[in-house]
Design a protein around this motif. Structure first.
Motif, mmCIF file in Angstrom:
data_model
loop_
_atom_site.group_PDB
_atom_site.id
_atom_site.type_symbol
_atom_site.label_atom_id
_atom_site.label_comp_id
_atom_site.label_asym_id
_atom_site.label_seq_id
_atom_site.Cartn_x
_atom_site.Cartn_y
_atom_site.Cartn_z
ATOM 1 N N TYR A 13 0.817 -1.215 0.000
ATOM 2 C CA TYR A 13 0.000 0.000 0.000
ATOM 3 C C TYR A 13 0.851 1.266 0.000
ATOM 4 O O TYR A 13 0.526 2.237 -0.678
ATOM 5 C CB TYR A 13 -0.922 0.038 1.226
ATOM 6 C CG TYR A 13 -2.236 -0.661 1.065
ATOM 7 C CD1 TYR A 13 -3.392 0.041 0.731
ATOM 8 C CD2 TYR A 13 -2.347 -2.037 1.271
ATOM 9 C CE1 TYR A 13 -4.611 -0.606 0.604
ATOM 10 C CE2 TYR A 13 -3.562 -2.690 1.144
ATOM 11 C CZ TYR A 13 -4.694 -1.963 0.809
ATOM 12 O OH TYR A 13 -5.905 -2.599 0.683
ATOM 13 N N LEU A 14 1.900 1.288 0.822
ATOM 14 C CA LEU A 14 2.632 2.533 1.093
ATOM 15 C C LEU A 14 4.047 2.575 0.526
ATOM 16 O O LEU A 14 4.695 3.621 0.573
ATOM 17 C CB LEU A 14 2.699 2.773 2.607
ATOM 18 C CG LEU A 14 1.376 2.771 3.364
ATOM 19 C CD1 LEU A 14 1.618 2.985 4.849
ATOM 20 C CD2 LEU A 14 0.414 3.812 2.806
ATOM 21 N N GLY A 15 4.547 1.447 0.047
ATOM 22 C CA GLY A 15 5.905 1.404 -0.467
ATOM 23 C C GLY A 15 6.950 1.201 0.610
ATOM 24 O O GLY A 15 8.134 1.053 0.316
ATOM 25 N N GLN A 16 6.530 1.193 1.854
ATOM 26 C CA GLN A 16 7.413 0.970 3.000
ATOM 27 C C GLN A 16 6.549 0.776 4.237
ATOM 28 O O GLN A 16 5.359 1.061 4.224
ATOM 29 C CB GLN A 16 8.349 2.163 3.222
ATOM 30 C CG GLN A 16 7.605 3.444 3.600
ATOM 31 C CD GLN A 16 8.544 4.575 3.945
ATOM 32 O OE1 GLN A 16 9.179 4.551 4.988
ATOM 33 N NE2 GLN A 16 8.640 5.547 3.041
ATOM 34 N N VAL A 17 7.178 0.322 5.306
ATOM 35 C CA VAL A 17 6.510 0.266 6.607
ATOM 36 C C VAL A 17 7.032 1.460 7.394
ATOM 37 O O VAL A 17 8.217 1.510 7.740
ATOM 38 C CB VAL A 17 6.810 -1.053 7.354
ATOM 39 C CG1 VAL A 17 6.157 -1.036 8.730
ATOM 40 C CG2 VAL A 17 6.343 -2.247 6.540
ATOM 41 N N PRO A 18 6.178 2.455 7.650
ATOM 42 C CA PRO A 18 6.644 3.624 8.406
ATOM 43 C C PRO A 18 7.194 3.204 9.774
ATOM 44 O O PRO A 18 6.657 2.311 10.424
ATOM 45 C CB PRO A 18 5.383 4.474 8.567
ATOM 46 C CG PRO A 18 4.455 4.004 7.497
ATOM 47 C CD PRO A 18 4.766 2.553 7.292
ATOM 48 N N SER A 19 8.253 3.872 10.194
ATOM 49 C CA SER A 19 8.905 3.505 11.462
ATOM 50 C C SER A 19 7.965 3.604 12.649
ATOM 51 O O SER A 19 8.063 2.817 13.587
ATOM 52 C CB SER A 19 10.142 4.376 11.688
ATOM 53 O OG SER A 19 9.775 5.744 11.755
ATOM 54 N N TRP A 20 7.031 4.535 12.608
ATOM 55 C CA TRP A 20 6.123 4.686 13.747
ATOM 56 C C TRP A 20 5.212 3.469 13.924
ATOM 57 O O TRP A 20 4.715 3.225 15.021
ATOM 58 C CB TRP A 20 5.295 5.972 13.648
ATOM 59 C CG TRP A 20 4.448 6.102 12.417
ATOM 60 C CD1 TRP A 20 4.776 6.733 11.259
ATOM 61 C CD2 TRP A 20 3.138 5.582 12.222
ATOM 62 N NE1 TRP A 20 3.756 6.637 10.348
ATOM 63 C CE2 TRP A 20 2.733 5.930 10.919
ATOM 64 C CE3 TRP A 20 2.254 4.859 13.017
ATOM 65 C CZ2 TRP A 20 1.487 5.588 10.389
ATOM 66 C CZ3 TRP A 20 1.022 4.506 12.500
ATOM 67 C CH2 TRP A 20 0.647 4.874 11.205
ATOM 68 N N MET A 21 5.023 2.687 12.858
ATOM 69 C CA MET A 21 4.221 1.465 12.995
ATOM 70 C C MET A 21 4.889 0.485 13.951
ATOM 71 O O MET A 21 4.220 -0.329 14.583
ATOM 72 C CB MET A 21 4.009 0.796 11.632
ATOM 73 C CG MET A 21 3.025 1.488 10.711
ATOM 74 S SD MET A 21 1.310 1.420 11.261
ATOM 75 C CE MET A 21 0.940 -0.315 11.125
ATOM 76 N N GLU A 22 6.203 0.559 14.057
ATOM 77 C CA GLU A 22 6.943 -0.338 14.950
ATOM 78 C C GLU A 22 6.724 0.001 16.419
ATOM 79 O O GLU A 22 7.055 -0.787 17.297
ATOM 80 C CB GLU A 22 8.440 -0.295 14.621
ATOM 81 C CG GLU A 22 8.780 -0.686 13.200
ATOM 82 C CD GLU A 22 8.397 -2.118 12.843
ATOM 83 O OE1 GLU A 22 8.380 -2.984 13.734
ATOM 84 O OE2 GLU A 22 8.123 -2.362 11.652
ATOM 85 N N THR A 23 6.175 1.179 16.700
ATOM 86 C CA THR A 23 5.949 1.587 18.091
ATOM 87 C C THR A 23 4.616 1.087 18.640
ATOM 88 O O THR A 23 4.344 1.245 19.826
ATOM 89 C CB THR A 23 6.009 3.122 18.235
ATOM 90 O OG1 THR A 23 4.907 3.699 17.541
ATOM 91 C CG2 THR A 23 7.323 3.677 17.704
ATOM 92 N N ILE A 24 3.792 0.492 17.778
ATOM 93 C CA ILE A 24 2.489 -0.009 18.221
ATOM 94 C C ILE A 24 2.690 -1.369 18.881
ATOM 95 O O ILE A 24 3.317 -2.261 18.319
ATOM 96 C CB ILE A 24 1.517 -0.107 17.031
ATOM 97 C CG1 ILE A 24 1.299 1.290 16.426
ATOM 98 C CG2 ILE A 24 0.184 -0.721 17.473
ATOM 99 C CD1 ILE A 24 0.499 1.294 15.145
ATOM 100 N N ALA A 25 2.147 -1.522 20.074
ATOM 101 C CA ALA A 25 2.302 -2.760 20.834
ATOM 102 C C ALA A 25 1.807 -3.959 20.017
ATOM 103 O O ALA A 25 0.828 -3.860 19.271
ATOM 104 C CB ALA A 25 1.536 -2.676 22.150
ATOM 105 N N GLU A 26 2.504 -5.086 20.178
ATOM 106 C CA GLU A 26 2.256 -6.282 19.370
ATOM 107 C C GLU A 26 0.782 -6.694 19.294
ATOM 108 O O GLU A 26 0.305 -6.984 18.209
ATOM 109 C CB GLU A 26 3.105 -7.447 19.862
ATOM 110 C CG GLU A 26 3.048 -8.623 18.916
ATOM 111 C CD GLU A 26 4.082 -9.663 19.265
ATOM 112 O OE1 GLU A 26 3.783 -10.838 19.039
ATOM 113 O OE2 GLU A 26 5.162 -9.313 19.754
ATOM 114 N N PRO A 27 0.031 -6.712 20.352
ATOM 115 C CA PRO A 27 -1.353 -7.164 20.180
ATOM 116 C C PRO A 27 -2.197 -6.243 19.293
ATOM 117 O O PRO A 27 -3.214 -6.647 18.773
ATOM 118 C CB PRO A 27 -1.923 -7.182 21.596
ATOM 119 C CG PRO A 27 -0.774 -7.044 22.513
ATOM 120 C CD PRO A 27 0.358 -6.444 21.732
ATOM 121 N N ALA A 28 -1.749 -5.002 19.094
ATOM 122 C CA ALA A 28 -2.557 -4.039 18.345
ATOM 123 C C ALA A 28 -2.026 -3.731 16.952
ATOM 124 O O ALA A 28 -2.670 -3.006 16.202
ATOM 125 C CB ALA A 28 -2.666 -2.737 19.147
ATOM 126 N N GLY A 29 -0.866 -4.251 16.579
ATOM 127 C CA GLY A 29 -0.242 -3.897 15.306
ATOM 128 C C GLY A 29 -1.093 -4.197 14.092
ATOM 129 O O GLY A 29 -1.362 -3.325 13.265
#
Length: 134
Positions: A13-29
């Motif tokens: 969708y976005l051409g990359q995984v934005p770094s801020w997505m990595e800050t979302i806790a595992e159960p909610a990613g």
């Protein structure tokens, strides 16, 4: 953090995984991506243009520089002009301004609803009585 499958979908969708997505806790990613994908990027009752403007108005009202930047760019992708962006922010600030007045003065909500309904009815009657443009 989202699953590998979700990472792949985000990249599609976005051409990359934005770094801020990595800050979302595992159960909610995965769930968080699904919300974003379906509401922001997906086909909904609102157009991309409308969603960009709504997002910008909220972002400006809550004072979030991240969301303000994102939603401005989102709206620009939907051909929203700079003048429309400015007006959106002004409308949002107007709502925030009057909300502060209503809350700070503890205006009775039932009275407010009744008065608003009367105003809406009056405006509707005026519109119905106006001659039609031919």
């Amino acid at each position: 953090m989202a699953t590998e499958q979700t990472h792949q979908e985000i990249e599609e969708y976005l051409g990359q995984v934005p770094s801020w997505m990595e800050t979302i806790a595992e159960p909610a990613g995965d769930h968080s991506w699904g919300l974003f994908r379906d509401l922001v990027l997906g086909e909904t009752e609102l157009s991309s243009r409308e969603k960009g403007l709504v997002g910008l108005g909220v972002a400006a009202a809550i004072g979030c520089p991240y969301c303000t930047y994102f939603h401005k760019e989102e709206a620009r992708l939907a051909d929203v002009s700079d003048e429309e962006l400015e007006e959106t922010i002004n409308v949002a600030s107007n709502t925030r301004y009057f909300s502060t007045i209503l809350h700070g003065n503890e205006v009775d909500q039932d009275d407010f609803v009744a008065e608003t309904d009367e105003i809406v009815n009056y405006i509707q009657e005026q519109q119905e009585a106006a001659p039609a443009d031919d």
